[in-house]
Design a protein around this motif. Sequence first.
Motif, short mmCIF file in Angstrom:
data_model
loop_
_atom_site.label_atom_id
_atom_site.label_comp_id
_atom_site.label_asym_id
_atom_site.label_seq_id
_atom_site.Cartn_x
_atom_site.Cartn_y
_atom_site.Cartn_z
N LEU A 1 45.03 12.94 -5.87
CA LEU A 1 43.86 13.82 -5.79
C LEU A 1 42.75 13.32 -6.71
CD1 LEU A 1 42.64 16.40 -4.65
CD2 LEU A 1 43.69 17.66 -6.54
N GLY A 2 43.12 12.85 -7.93
CA GLY A 2 42.12 12.30 -8.83
C GLY A 2 41.47 11.05 -8.26
N GLN A 3 42.28 10.19 -7.64
CA GLN A 3 41.72 8.98 -7.02
C GLN A 3 40.78 9.34 -5.88
OE1 GLN A 3 45.00 6.49 -5.88
NE2 GLN A 3 45.77 6.28 -7.99
N LEU A 4 41.16 10.35 -5.10
CA LEU A 4 40.31 10.76 -3.99
C LEU A 4 39.00 11.37 -4.49
CD1 LEU A 4 42.94 12.30 -1.54
CD2 LEU A 4 41.75 10.11 -1.33
N ASP A 5 39.05 12.08 -5.62
CA ASP A 5 37.81 12.63 -6.19
C ASP A 5 36.87 11.51 -6.61
OD1 ASP A 5 38.58 15.23 -5.80
OD2 ASP A 5 39.47 15.45 -7.80
N VAL A 6 37.43 10.45 -7.22
CA VAL A 6 36.59 9.31 -7.61
C VAL A 6 35.98 8.65 -6.38
CG1 VAL A 6 36.61 7.05 -8.71
CG2 VAL A 6 37.87 8.94 -9.74
N GLN A 7 36.79 8.47 -5.35
CA GLN A 7 36.29 7.86 -4.12
C GLN A 7 35.24 8.76 -3.46
OE1 GLN A 7 39.61 6.95 -1.60
NE2 GLN A 7 40.51 5.50 -3.06
N ARG A 8 35.45 10.07 -3.55
CA ARG A 8 34.47 10.98 -2.95
C ARG A 8 33.12 10.87 -3.64
NH1 ARG A 8 35.39 17.33 -3.52
NH2 ARG A 8 34.92 16.69 -5.67
N GLY A 9 33.14 10.80 -5.00
CA GLY A 9 31.88 10.63 -5.72
C GLY A 9 31.17 9.34 -5.34
N SER A 10 31.94 8.26 -5.22
CA SER A 10 31.33 6.97 -4.83
C SER A 10 30.77 7.05 -3.42
CB SER A 10 32.39 5.87 -4.92
OG SER A 10 31.86 4.64 -4.49
N LEU A 11 31.49 7.69 -2.51
CA LEU A 11 31.01 7.81 -1.14
C LEU A 11 29.76 8.70 -1.06
CD1 LEU A 11 34.39 8.15 0.79
CD2 LEU A 11 32.87 6.17 0.73
N GLN A 12 29.71 9.72 -1.89
CA GLN A 12 28.52 10.57 -1.89
C GLN A 12 27.29 9.79 -2.36
OE1 GLN A 12 29.59 13.91 -4.34
NE2 GLN A 12 30.58 15.03 -2.65
N ARG A 13 27.46 8.96 -3.39
CA ARG A 13 26.34 8.12 -3.84
C ARG A 13 25.92 7.15 -2.76
NH1 ARG A 13 29.45 8.17 -8.61
NH2 ARG A 13 30.33 6.14 -8.08
N GLN A 14 26.88 6.54 -2.10
CA GLN A 14 26.56 5.62 -1.01
C GLN A 14 25.86 6.34 0.13
OE1 GLN A 14 30.09 3.51 0.15
NE2 GLN A 14 30.50 2.76 -1.92
N ALA A 15 26.29 7.59 0.40
CA ALA A 15 25.66 8.35 1.48
C ALA A 15 24.20 8.67 1.12
CB ALA A 15 26.44 9.63 1.74
N ARG A 16 23.94 9.05 -0.16
CA ARG A 16 22.56 9.31 -0.56
C ARG A 16 21.71 8.04 -0.47
NH1 ARG A 16 25.20 12.56 -4.57
NH2 ARG A 16 25.05 10.84 -6.06
#
Length: 214
Positions: A151-166
């Motif tokens: 879950l922690g790894q997925l949270d980190v990946q989610r933050g990175s994907l959100q930045r990439q999406a922006r």
Amino acid sequence: MGETSARSMRGGEMEDVIFAGTATRPGRNLAEVTLYLEEAAGLAPPPHAEAEDLEIVRKIARGEGSSFRVNGREVRARDVQTMFADIGSGARASAMVSQGKVAAMIGAKPEERRQVLEEAAGISGLRARRHEAELKLRQAEANLTRAEDLLGQLDVQRGSLQRQARQANRYRNLSGLVRQAEAEWLALLRAPRRGGACRRPRRLRRRRCHHPPR
């Protein structure tokens, strides 16, 4: 009865109990033993808990290991061991007196004597179930820890994907503005040609400035 030690069965490995053959008879690839229990209601694991008679079969095949069946249905070795522990006749039960067992009980350690007393009291099966429940609990805790790590790894990946999406959204907006500006610029370049021939500007003549003498 669920014995897993080949040494206790006077062999180097479990396959040693399989008939190896003689000069006149060929060897076999499996060994099977069947034990019948009468008036055994409540001893077997579900769905045979209410069965009055039990047929317990253990088969050992070369290269495949052991398999257990109760009334024709496959069960785990642990289920068979727990069942025999409940009736005080398991593979390591004190009721099964083997070679050297009396001497071992005389010189037994306090923990080993405790196991004998628990078996005599009929709670060795409960101890086995408790041990199995503890193993399941530790496995569940390990799975929960692993899930939290994922879950922690997925949270980190989610933050990175959100930045990439922006960034992608910003790039898409800027690309649209650039294309719009290019279209307007091309329209301005083509506008004079649509109205007719372009007129060249007249040459500007240089004017001479006559300054009065000083």
